[in-house]
Design a protein around this motif. Structure first.
Motif, PDB file in Angstrom:
ATOM      1  N   GLY A 215       0.788  -1.225   0.000  1.00  0.00           N
ATOM      2  CA  GLY A 215       0.000   0.000   0.000  1.00  0.00           C
ATOM      3  C   GLY A 215       0.821   1.276   0.000  1.00  0.00           C
ATOM      4  O   GLY A 215       0.264   2.374   0.047  1.00  0.00           O
ATOM      5  N   LYS A 216       2.153   1.163  -0.063  1.00  0.00           N
ATOM      6  CA  LYS A 216       2.999   2.353  -0.094  1.00  0.00           C
ATOM      7  C   LYS A 216       2.825   3.097  -1.410  1.00  0.00           C
ATOM      8  O   LYS A 216       2.795   2.506  -2.479  1.00  0.00           O
ATOM      9  CB  LYS A 216       4.468   1.960   0.075  1.00  0.00           C
ATOM     10  CG  LYS A 216       5.436   3.138   0.030  1.00  0.00           C
ATOM     11  CD  LYS A 216       6.887   2.663   0.104  1.00  0.00           C
ATOM     12  CE  LYS A 216       7.847   3.837  -0.047  1.00  0.00           C
ATOM     13  NZ  LYS A 216       9.270   3.373  -0.043  1.00  0.00           N
ATOM     14  N   VAL A 217       2.734   4.435  -1.317  1.00  0.00           N
ATOM     15  CA  VAL A 217       2.572   5.270  -2.509  1.00  0.00           C
ATOM     16  C   VAL A 217       3.900   5.366  -3.259  1.00  0.00           C
ATOM     17  O   VAL A 217       4.943   5.643  -2.666  1.00  0.00           O
ATOM     18  CB  VAL A 217       2.066   6.676  -2.117  1.00  0.00           C
ATOM     19  CG1 VAL A 217       1.926   7.553  -3.354  1.00  0.00           C
ATOM     20  CG2 VAL A 217       0.739   6.584  -1.368  1.00  0.00           C
ATOM     21  N   LEU A 218       3.858   5.166  -4.593  1.00  0.00           N
ATOM     22  CA  LEU A 218       5.076   5.107  -5.397  1.00  0.00           C
ATOM     23  C   LEU A 218       5.238   6.276  -6.362  1.00  0.00           C
ATOM     24  O   LEU A 218       6.174   6.288  -7.165  1.00  0.00           O
ATOM     25  CB  LEU A 218       5.082   3.813  -6.228  1.00  0.00           C
ATOM     26  CG  LEU A 218       4.975   2.492  -5.464  1.00  0.00           C
ATOM     27  CD1 LEU A 218       4.795   1.341  -6.443  1.00  0.00           C
ATOM     28  CD2 LEU A 218       6.204   2.278  -4.588  1.00  0.00           C
ATOM     29  N   VAL A 219       4.387   7.263  -6.280  1.00  0.00           N
ATOM     30  CA  VAL A 219       4.311   8.253  -7.353  1.00  0.00           C
ATOM     31  C   VAL A 219       5.474   9.241  -7.398  1.00  0.00           C
ATOM     32  O   VAL A 219       5.548  10.052  -8.327  1.00  0.00           O
ATOM     33  CB  VAL A 219       2.981   9.028  -7.295  1.00  0.00           C
ATOM     34  CG1 VAL A 219       1.801   8.080  -7.454  1.00  0.00           C
ATOM     35  CG2 VAL A 219       2.856   9.820  -5.995  1.00  0.00           C
ATOM     36  N   MET A 384      -8.341   6.885  -8.330  1.00  0.00           N
ATOM     37  CA  MET A 384      -8.102   8.165  -7.673  1.00  0.00           C
ATOM     38  C   MET A 384      -6.684   8.644  -7.933  1.00  0.00           C
ATOM     39  O   MET A 384      -6.450   9.833  -8.216  1.00  0.00           O
ATOM     40  CB  MET A 384      -8.323   8.028  -6.160  1.00  0.00           C
ATOM     41  CG  MET A 384      -8.001   9.295  -5.366  1.00  0.00           C
ATOM     42  SD  MET A 384      -8.282   9.076  -3.600  1.00  0.00           S
ATOM     43  CE  MET A 384      -7.064   7.834  -3.181  1.00  0.00           C
ATOM     44  N   ALA A 385      -5.707   7.734  -7.875  1.00  0.00           N
ATOM     45  CA  ALA A 385      -4.313   8.109  -8.122  1.00  0.00           C
ATOM     46  C   ALA A 385      -4.125   8.603  -9.551  1.00  0.00           C
ATOM     47  O   ALA A 385      -3.354   9.539  -9.806  1.00  0.00           O
ATOM     48  CB  ALA A 385      -3.400   6.920  -7.845  1.00  0.00           C
ATOM     49  N   THR A 386      -4.826   7.984 -10.498  1.00  0.00           N
ATOM     50  CA  THR A 386      -4.756   8.438 -11.889  1.00  0.00           C
ATOM     51  C   THR A 386      -5.179   9.895 -12.006  1.00  0.00           C
ATOM     52  O   THR A 386      -4.521  10.703 -12.677  1.00  0.00           O
ATOM     53  CB  THR A 386      -5.655   7.560 -12.784  1.00  0.00           C
ATOM     54  OG1 THR A 386      -5.155   6.224 -12.772  1.00  0.00           O
ATOM     55  CG2 THR A 386      -5.683   8.080 -14.206  1.00  0.00           C
ATOM     56  N   ASP A 387      -6.261  10.264 -11.337  1.00  0.00           N
ATOM     57  CA  ASP A 387      -6.748  11.644 -11.385  1.00  0.00           C
ATOM     58  C   ASP A 387      -5.749  12.610 -10.744  1.00  0.00           C
ATOM     59  O   ASP A 387      -5.522  13.718 -11.252  1.00  0.00           O
ATOM     60  CB  ASP A 387      -8.103  11.755 -10.683  1.00  0.00           C
ATOM     61  CG  ASP A 387      -9.206  11.018 -11.433  1.00  0.00           C
ATOM     62  OD1 ASP A 387      -9.054  10.816 -12.653  1.00  0.00           O
ATOM     63  OD2 ASP A 387     -10.207  10.640 -10.795  1.00  0.00           O
ATOM     64  N   ARG A 412       1.873  13.103  -1.042  1.00  0.00           N
ATOM     65  CA  ARG A 412       1.257  13.525   0.229  1.00  0.00           C
ATOM     66  C   ARG A 412      -0.261  13.474   0.151  1.00  0.00           C
ATOM     67  O   ARG A 412      -0.936  13.050   1.111  1.00  0.00           O
ATOM     68  CB  ARG A 412       1.728  14.935   0.598  1.00  0.00           C
ATOM     69  CG  ARG A 412       3.141  14.970   1.188  1.00  0.00           C
ATOM     70  CD  ARG A 412       3.450  16.327   1.777  1.00  0.00           C
ATOM     71  NE  ARG A 412       3.627  17.322   0.736  1.00  0.00           N
ATOM     72  CZ  ARG A 412       4.785  17.619   0.164  1.00  0.00           C
ATOM     73  NH1 ARG A 412       5.878  16.976   0.545  1.00  0.00           N
ATOM     74  NH2 ARG A 412       4.867  18.546  -0.771  1.00  0.00           N
ATOM     75  N   LEU A 413      -0.822  13.912  -0.994  1.00  0.00           N
ATOM     76  CA  LEU A 413      -2.276  13.907  -1.143  1.00  0.00           C
ATOM     77  C   LEU A 413      -2.822  12.477  -1.129  1.00  0.00           C
ATOM     78  O   LEU A 413      -3.825  12.197  -0.458  1.00  0.00           O
ATOM     79  CB  LEU A 413      -2.663  14.606  -2.450  1.00  0.00           C
ATOM     80  CG  LEU A 413      -4.155  14.659  -2.787  1.00  0.00           C
ATOM     81  CD1 LEU A 413      -4.933  15.360  -1.669  1.00  0.00           C
ATOM     82  CD2 LEU A 413      -4.384  15.364  -4.127  1.00  0.00           C
ATOM     83  N   LEU A 414      -2.147  11.583  -1.816  1.00  0.00           N
ATOM     84  CA  LEU A 414      -2.622  10.192  -1.852  1.00  0.00           C
ATOM     85  C   LEU A 414      -2.455   9.515  -0.500  1.00  0.00           C
ATOM     86  O   LEU A 414      -3.320   8.732  -0.082  1.00  0.00           O
ATOM     87  CB  LEU A 414      -1.844   9.427  -2.925  1.00  0.00           C
ATOM     88  CG  LEU A 414      -2.209   9.799  -4.372  1.00  0.00           C
ATOM     89  CD1 LEU A 414      -1.273   9.111  -5.350  1.00  0.00           C
ATOM     90  CD2 LEU A 414      -3.660   9.427  -4.672  1.00  0.00           C
ATOM     91  N   GLU A 415      -1.377   9.811   0.200  1.00  0.00           N
ATOM     92  CA  GLU A 415      -1.207   9.242   1.523  1.00  0.00           C
ATOM     93  C   GLU A 415      -2.306   9.724   2.466  1.00  0.00           C
ATOM     94  O   GLU A 415      -2.828   8.951   3.276  1.00  0.00           O
ATOM     95  CB  GLU A 415       0.173   9.629   2.071  1.00  0.00           C
ATOM     96  CG  GLU A 415       1.315   8.887   1.414  1.00  0.00           C
ATOM     97  CD  GLU A 415       2.690   9.369   1.890  1.00  0.00           C
ATOM     98  OE1 GLU A 415       3.682   8.648   1.671  1.00  0.00           O
ATOM     99  OE2 GLU A 415       2.773  10.486   2.473  1.00  0.00           O
ATOM    100  N   ARG A 416      -2.661  10.982   2.356  1.00  0.00           N
ATOM    101  CA  ARG A 416      -3.710  11.515   3.223  1.00  0.00           C
ATOM    102  C   ARG A 416      -5.057  10.887   2.895  1.00  0.00           C
ATOM    103  O   ARG A 416      -5.828  10.507   3.795  1.00  0.00           O
ATOM    104  CB  ARG A 416      -3.787  13.028   3.062  1.00  0.00           C
ATOM    105  CG  ARG A 416      -4.819  13.686   4.008  1.00  0.00           C
ATOM    106  CD  ARG A 416      -4.640  15.191   4.071  1.00  0.00           C
ATOM    107  NE  ARG A 416      -4.979  15.825   2.792  1.00  0.00           N
ATOM    108  CZ  ARG A 416      -4.112  16.417   1.996  1.00  0.00           C
ATOM    109  NH1 ARG A 416      -2.824  16.435   2.327  1.00  0.00           N
ATOM    110  NH2 ARG A 416      -4.496  16.988   0.877  1.00  0.00           N
ATOM    111  N   ARG A 417      -5.364  10.750   1.612  1.00  0.00           N
ATOM    112  CA  ARG A 417      -6.650  10.217   1.213  1.00  0.00           C
ATOM    113  C   ARG A 417      -6.776   8.724   1.486  1.00  0.00           C
ATOM    114  O   ARG A 417      -7.868   8.245   1.837  1.00  0.00           O
ATOM    115  CB  ARG A 417      -6.889  10.472  -0.282  1.00  0.00           C
ATOM    116  CG  ARG A 417      -7.138  11.937  -0.616  1.00  0.00           C
ATOM    117  CD  ARG A 417      -7.456  12.115  -2.092  1.00  0.00           C
ATOM    118  NE  ARG A 417      -7.794  13.485  -2.414  1.00  0.00           N
ATOM    119  CZ  ARG A 417      -8.099  13.914  -3.643  1.00  0.00           C
ATOM    120  NH1 ARG A 417      -8.091  13.068  -4.664  1.00  0.00           N
ATOM    121  NH2 ARG A 417      -8.376  15.184  -3.857  1.00  0.00           N
ATOM    122  N   THR A 418      -5.706   7.979   1.349  1.00  0.00           N
ATOM    123  CA  THR A 418      -5.788   6.532   1.551  1.00  0.00           C
ATOM    124  C   THR A 418      -5.755   6.160   3.028  1.00  0.00           C
ATOM    125  O   THR A 418      -6.004   4.999   3.367  1.00  0.00           O
ATOM    126  CB  THR A 418      -4.649   5.808   0.808  1.00  0.00           C
ATOM    127  OG1 THR A 418      -3.381   6.363   1.206  1.00  0.00           O
ATOM    128  CG2 THR A 418      -4.815   5.956  -0.684  1.00  0.00           C
TER     129      THR A 418
END
Length: 420
Positions: A215-219, A384-387, A412-418
């Motif tokens: 589940g770690k964000v890779l972006v 959501m990450a695509t957007d 940061r945004l994806l970590e907050r949302r997930t």
């Protein structure tokens, strides 16, 4: 009434009485509702005549909505339990969201035992239908091997060869400058296309597109940095038409011969032939992506909602659409949907020259690409990450935002949302 006539009438009455329980015992045909979207609906409709011959006891009703409306409606259906179809079609972009929702039937369990079908399909496509808990929630029907479609006539006018176009991403951009100078045509429709392909290329074991298996964000990884850098170089070089895929400007670019190349799933060749640019028949060719990278671009799946009314018949229909070689090949003929079924990929039909592509036997190339694409796990937050990534990329290419800052903000945004 004579005794003979009376006896005949009595025997006839007995015959009717005996036949009535048998007639009543025969179940009425059930009706399956299949919720789908264009152009996948054409594939299902094309298979109905054969299905009716083999299964007259199961009628099929196709309910089709436009792409976005369909997936929105299916989200509501699973959340409310109202208006649930028997079979639900899903696009790759939404597959993780739905498979992780808990609203679909686990097809790995009896009486379906769907994991037994695994060896029939391209590995990466079958893996995309399995959620993070190991449940088989969807079966693939078609795939999108990533390819570079290009206008040979425009390249010829610019003196650019296919080898120069595809040797590397740097040579691709250099070729684009020559093509635009010689013909006035843009290298591609949108710099975002480069970004999307590069995001899908070079994914490491244990990684998805945007998240790893933990589940770690890779972006903000090097893969995304390079994707943004190459995409930005295209935009700064004024090599793209700034036409977002499927917009009016995008379609006009193909209709008026202003787009020299397009990176997308192999299924785009069918759209070009059938409605985007039929006038350009014979001018297009298909090639590997720059640098010889392999990637998957889209695909379609079928699932059974957990609250579906006719699950066994729905499963039979899904297997009919996805595991029958004749049905898959018919879909290829009708809508140029590249089959996920390996047996269909091995058919001599793959060796047929394609007139729209100048007689090129492109399906062989697409098959080779498909069999090299590694399985990439999907995540329920992929959509959501695509957007988020699209928004940050637009700020980079249109407003000059620093790439690393943009990707850090996306992370940061994806970590907050997930975390919610």
């Amino acid at each position: 009434m004579t005794i003979r006539r009376w006896a005949a009438a009595l025997l006839a009455a007995w015959g009717v009485a005996l036949a009535m329980p048998q007639a009543l015992a025969q179940p009425a045909p059930i009706t399956l509702t299949v919720a789908t979207f264009p152009d996948l609906d054409r594939s299902a409709k094309a298979a109905l005549a054969q299905w009716a011959k083999e299964r007259p006891d199961v009628q099929v009703k196709i309910a089709s909505l436009q792409y976005a409306d369909h997936h929105t409606a299916m989200t509501t259906v699973l959340a409310t339990g109202s208006g649930v179809p028997d079979v639900m079609a899903l696009d790759f972009r939404f597959i993780a969201k739905f498979t992780e929702s808990g609203g679909l039937t686990d097809l790995s369990q009896p009486p379906f035992n769907g994991l037994q079908l695994k060896s029939l399909f391209v590995p990466f496509a079958f893996a995309q239908g399995i959620n993070s808990h190991g449940a088989l929630a969807a079966i693939p029907t078609d795939i999108g091997p990533g390819t570079l479609l290009y206008r040979k006539d425009l390249l010829d006018r610019a003196g650019v060869s296919e080898a120069e176009l595809t040797a590397s991403w740097e040579s691709y951009i250099a070729a684009g400058r020559r093509i635009k100078a010689a013909t006035g045509a843009y290298l591609l429709a949108d710099a975002a296309d480069v970004r999307d392909i590069l995001i899908r290329s070079g994914v490491q074991p244990g990684e998805g597109l945007y998240f790893d298996d933990a589940g770690k964000v890779l972006v903000d990884s090097p893969r995304f940095v390079r994707a943004f850098e190459i995409g930005r170089a295209v935009r700064l070089g004024r090599l793209d038409a700034k036409a977002v895929a499927w917009s009016n400007e995008w379609t006009a670019g193909f209709k008026h011969d202003r787009i020299a190349t397009q990176m997308m799933g192999a299924w785009l060749a069918g759209h070009l032939k059938n409605w985007l640019a039929p006038h350009s028949a014979g001018q297009w060719r298909s090639a590997l992506l720059p640098g010889g990278q392999v990637a998957s671009y889209g695909g379609s799946f079928y699932a059974i909602p957990r609250l579906a009314s006719h699950k066994q018949a729905a499963w039979d229909f899904i297997r009919f659409l996805t595991t029958r070689k004749d049905v898959q090949l018919n879909s290829l003929k009708v809508m140029d949907a590249f089959p996920a079924l390996l047996a269909a990929q091995d058919d001599p039909m793959m060796d047929e020259p394609l007139p729209f592509l100048g007689g090129q036997r492109a399906r062989l190339l697409w098959r080779d690409i498909a069999r090299q694409v590694p399985p990439i796990p999907v995540n329920r937050n992929d959509s959501m990450a695509t957007d988020v990534i699209r928004s940050e990329f637009e700020q980079v290419v249109s407003e000059g935002k620093d790439i690393r800052q943009a990707l850090a903000d996306a992370r940061r945004l994806l970590e907050r949302r997930t975390r919610r």
